[in-house]
Write a protein that holds these residues in place. Sequence first.
Motif, PDB file in Angstrom:
ATOM      1  N   THR A 156      22.033  -7.116 -12.716  1.00  0.00           N
ATOM      2  CA  THR A 156      21.747  -8.192 -11.755  1.00  0.00           C
ATOM      3  C   THR A 156      20.434  -8.892 -12.078  1.00  0.00           C
ATOM      4  OG1 THR A 156      22.961  -7.047 -10.006  1.00  0.00           O
ATOM      5  CG2 THR A 156      21.373  -8.726  -9.317  1.00  0.00           C
ATOM      6  N   ALA A 157      19.429  -8.135 -12.476  1.00  0.00           N
ATOM      7  CA  ALA A 157      18.137  -8.730 -12.815  1.00  0.00           C
ATOM      8  C   ALA A 157      18.268  -9.732 -13.956  1.00  0.00           C
ATOM      9  CB  ALA A 157      17.139  -7.641 -13.192  1.00  0.00           C
ATOM     10  N   ALA A 158      19.214  -9.481 -14.881  1.00  0.00           N
ATOM     11  CA  ALA A 158      19.399 -10.363 -16.028  1.00  0.00           C
ATOM     12  C   ALA A 158      19.922 -11.743 -15.637  1.00  0.00           C
ATOM     13  CB  ALA A 158      20.351  -9.714 -17.029  1.00  0.00           C
ATOM     14  N   LEU A 159      20.428 -11.892 -14.409  1.00  0.00           N
ATOM     15  CA  LEU A 159      20.850 -13.215 -13.932  1.00  0.00           C
ATOM     16  C   LEU A 159      19.649 -14.116 -13.663  1.00  0.00           C
ATOM     17  CD1 LEU A 159      23.580 -12.110 -11.356  1.00  0.00           C
ATOM     18  CD2 LEU A 159      23.949 -12.954 -13.694  1.00  0.00           C
ATOM     19  N   TYR A 160      18.504 -13.510 -13.387  1.00  0.00           N
ATOM     20  CA  TYR A 160      17.303 -14.253 -12.999  1.00  0.00           C
ATOM     21  C   TYR A 160      16.236 -14.289 -14.098  1.00  0.00           C
ATOM     22  CZ  TYR A 160      19.187 -13.500  -8.278  1.00  0.00           C
ATOM     23  OH  TYR A 160      19.979 -13.468  -7.152  1.00  0.00           O
ATOM     24  N   MET A 161      16.165 -13.250 -14.884  1.00  0.00           N
ATOM     25  CA  MET A 161      15.056 -13.057 -15.814  1.00  0.00           C
ATOM     26  C   MET A 161      15.572 -12.525 -17.144  1.00  0.00           C
ATOM     27  SD  MET A 161      12.533 -11.219 -13.026  1.00  0.00           S
ATOM     28  CE  MET A 161      13.869 -10.458 -12.096  1.00  0.00           C
ATOM     29  N   PRO A 162      14.812 -12.761 -18.247  1.00  0.00           N
ATOM     30  CA  PRO A 162      13.470 -13.353 -18.294  1.00  0.00           C
ATOM     31  C   PRO A 162      13.505 -14.864 -18.100  1.00  0.00           C
ATOM     32  CG  PRO A 162      14.242 -12.892 -20.498  1.00  0.00           C
ATOM     33  CD  PRO A 162      15.282 -12.326 -19.575  1.00  0.00           C
ATOM     34  N   THR A 163      12.470 -15.367 -17.464  1.00  0.00           N
ATOM     35  CA  THR A 163      12.311 -16.801 -17.263  1.00  0.00           C
ATOM     36  C   THR A 163      10.859 -17.166 -17.512  1.00  0.00           C
ATOM     37  OG1 THR A 163      12.521 -18.595 -15.634  1.00  0.00           O
ATOM     38  CG2 THR A 163      11.985 -16.427 -14.775  1.00  0.00           C
ATOM     39  N   GLU A 164      10.643 -18.185 -18.298  1.00  0.00           N
ATOM     40  CA  GLU A 164       9.274 -18.626 -18.567  1.00  0.00           C
ATOM     41  C   GLU A 164       8.893 -19.718 -17.580  1.00  0.00           C
ATOM     42  OE1 GLU A 164       6.308 -20.127 -22.177  1.00  0.00           O
ATOM     43  OE2 GLU A 164       8.480 -20.132 -22.483  1.00  0.00           O
ATOM     44  N   VAL A 165       7.747 -19.569 -16.960  1.00  0.00           N
ATOM     45  CA  VAL A 165       7.305 -20.525 -15.946  1.00  0.00           C
ATOM     46  C   VAL A 165       5.817 -20.827 -16.118  1.00  0.00           C
ATOM     47  CG1 VAL A 165       9.023 -19.750 -14.265  1.00  0.00           C
ATOM     48  CG2 VAL A 165       6.754 -18.725 -14.255  1.00  0.00           C
ATOM     49  N   ARG A 166       5.440 -21.990 -15.660  1.00  0.00           N
ATOM     50  CA  ARG A 166       4.021 -22.331 -15.478  1.00  0.00           C
ATOM     51  C   ARG A 166       3.824 -22.603 -13.996  1.00  0.00           C
ATOM     52  NH1 ARG A 166       0.987 -28.103 -16.338  1.00  0.00           N
ATOM     53  NH2 ARG A 166      -1.147 -27.389 -15.987  1.00  0.00           N
ATOM     54  N   MET A 167       2.760 -22.032 -13.430  1.00  0.00           N
ATOM     55  CA  MET A 167       2.471 -22.237 -12.020  1.00  0.00           C
ATOM     56  C   MET A 167       1.021 -22.667 -11.848  1.00  0.00           C
ATOM     57  SD  MET A 167       2.878 -19.607  -8.767  1.00  0.00           S
ATOM     58  CE  MET A 167       4.674 -19.561  -8.872  1.00  0.00           C
ATOM     59  N   VAL A 168       0.828 -23.712 -11.057  1.00  0.00           N
ATOM     60  CA  VAL A 168      -0.506 -24.215 -10.733  1.00  0.00           C
ATOM     61  C   VAL A 168      -0.651 -24.197  -9.216  1.00  0.00           C
ATOM     62  CG1 VAL A 168      -2.160 -26.100 -10.978  1.00  0.00           C
ATOM     63  CG2 VAL A 168      -0.440 -25.721 -12.763  1.00  0.00           C
ATOM     64  N   ILE A 169      -1.691 -23.521  -8.732  1.00  0.00           N
ATOM     65  CA  ILE A 169      -1.954 -23.437  -7.294  1.00  0.00           C
ATOM     66  C   ILE A 169      -3.183 -24.280  -6.978  1.00  0.00           C
ATOM     67  CG2 ILE A 169      -2.453 -21.907  -5.352  1.00  0.00           C
ATOM     68  CD1 ILE A 169      -1.199 -19.627  -6.972  1.00  0.00           C
ATOM     69  N   THR A 170      -3.035 -25.216  -6.051  1.00  0.00           N
ATOM     70  CA  THR A 170      -4.109 -26.154  -5.725  1.00  0.00           C
ATOM     71  C   THR A 170      -4.416 -26.118  -4.238  1.00  0.00           C
ATOM     72  OG1 THR A 170      -3.364 -27.635  -7.506  1.00  0.00           O
ATOM     73  CG2 THR A 170      -4.852 -28.568  -5.859  1.00  0.00           C
ATOM     74  N   LEU A 171      -5.701 -25.949  -3.902  1.00  0.00           N
ATOM     75  CA  LEU A 171      -6.144 -26.055  -2.516  1.00  0.00           C
ATOM     76  C   LEU A 171      -6.483 -27.514  -2.232  1.00  0.00           C
ATOM     77  CD1 LEU A 171      -8.635 -23.014  -2.314  1.00  0.00           C
ATOM     78  CD2 LEU A 171      -6.147 -23.018  -2.000  1.00  0.00           C
ATOM     79  N   VAL A 172      -6.064 -28.005  -1.076  1.00  0.00           N
ATOM     80  CA  VAL A 172      -6.305 -29.410  -0.717  1.00  0.00           C
ATOM     81  C   VAL A 172      -6.983 -29.471   0.645  1.00  0.00           C
ATOM     82  CG1 VAL A 172      -5.262 -31.675  -0.336  1.00  0.00           C
ATOM     83  CG2 VAL A 172      -4.280 -30.127  -2.045  1.00  0.00           C
ATOM     84  N   GLU A 173      -8.103 -30.179   0.696  1.00  0.00           N
ATOM     85  CA  GLU A 173      -8.824 -30.349   1.962  1.00  0.00           C
ATOM     86  C   GLU A 173      -8.003 -31.188   2.941  1.00  0.00           C
ATOM     87  OE1 GLU A 173     -13.242 -31.046   2.020  1.00  0.00           O
ATOM     88  OE2 GLU A 173     -12.810 -31.618  -0.044  1.00  0.00           O
ATOM     89  N   PRO A 174      -8.194 -30.995   4.244  1.00  0.00           N
ATOM     90  CA  PRO A 174      -7.497 -31.847   5.210  1.00  0.00           C
ATOM     91  C   PRO A 174      -7.910 -33.299   5.029  1.00  0.00           C
ATOM     92  CG  PRO A 174      -9.221 -30.534   6.287  1.00  0.00           C
ATOM     93  CD  PRO A 174      -9.063 -29.993   4.902  1.00  0.00           C
ATOM     94  N   GLY A 175      -6.930 -34.180   5.061  1.00  0.00           N
ATOM     95  CA  GLY A 175      -7.195 -35.605   4.898  1.00  0.00           C
ATOM     96  C   GLY A 175      -7.207 -36.074   3.461  1.00  0.00           C
ATOM     97  N   SER A 176      -7.146 -35.153   2.505  1.00  0.00           N
ATOM     98  CA  SER A 176      -7.143 -35.531   1.091  1.00  0.00           C
ATOM     99  C   SER A 176      -5.708 -35.636   0.584  1.00  0.00           C
ATOM    100  CB  SER A 176      -7.911 -34.508   0.257  1.00  0.00           C
ATOM    101  OG  SER A 176      -9.276 -34.505   0.604  1.00  0.00           O
ATOM    102  N   VAL A 177      -5.558 -36.365  -0.514  1.00  0.00           N
ATOM    103  CA  VAL A 177      -4.244 -36.582  -1.106  1.00  0.00           C
ATOM    104  C   VAL A 177      -4.068 -35.665  -2.308  1.00  0.00           C
ATOM    105  CG1 VAL A 177      -2.704 -38.262  -2.191  1.00  0.00           C
ATOM    106  CG2 VAL A 177      -4.208 -38.981  -0.338  1.00  0.00           C
TER     107      VAL A 177
END
Length: 311
Positions: A156-177
């Motif tokens: 079952t795990a082989a249905l999902y993985m291995p998968t290569e991903v890039r992830m970027v986490i960004t904090l955004v102040e209130p009122g900012s775009v």
Amino acid sequence: MRTKGLAVALGVWVAAAGWEARAGQLVVMDETWVHAPDLADSHYRVTPAMEVPEDWTSPIDWTQGSVWVHLEVLSKPTAQETKFQVCFEANPTYACTLQSPTYTEVGVYEWESTFAQFWSPPGEFVDWKQGVNKFACILKDTMNGKPSADNVGAETAALYMPTEVRMVITLVEPGSVYEPPGPPVGETTGDPDTGEDSTGTGTTDAATGAGETTEDASSGAPATTGATTGEPTGGEATTSSSGGDAPTTGSASDGSSSGGGTTSTSSSDGASSSDGAQDAGEVGCGCRGTGELPGGLAVVLIGLARRRRRR
């Protein structure tokens, strides 16, 4: 001499415009890795880099704003419906973002969570003044389960993985775009024994100890835009083949796009973290500029032209 003055004026304006486009947000993680079936409980953990604030409430109180997660799915073994979630492992507990849109193919997916929408164990709260110890990046199925081999078996795990991903986490102040990230800079290769990032900007710590991290700037997927309904939240928890996390509520929406493009979801309803409710949102792109000549630059050019005519 006049040409030099014009060049200086242009340089100052460009620098100011670049600063403005990035003001009000902070990238706290930018990692590329292969999410393998043998990652325990389907968790991939990253240690914050030195640049990440130790206090998330001062001098900027990021907790009054939101978190954007940018996910690039670079490879995927099957069309199995898949999701991701990020949990901040902090003190004295942890807090988790909303889940990603459901996806079935490679592409770019983004979603937003306000801090008020984070899920934490009932009756527990993160002390954001103490910052974050680890970023836990969790691959999940659509039932909030974590389909690693130790939970569901290798087949079952082989249905999902291995998968290569890039992830970027960004904090955004209130009122900012929110400003989406550009391509990754340089190549990062993790140390499978120590989980340390060879660039020296941070460390990775996969639950199995095989914190291998790779970056490939040339493997990005084509980007189109579309809107999707936000996914409910479920918390990080113990190993469980059926998703031993907090139960999800509401209806899950398939946010995958037919062309493997950018799927973005934003939330602005300030819903409580217990129900994970989220309104449909527009694609978040804070791209600035209308193609018109900025007023400040126009004044500089006109002034230089008049000065030239007098001489």
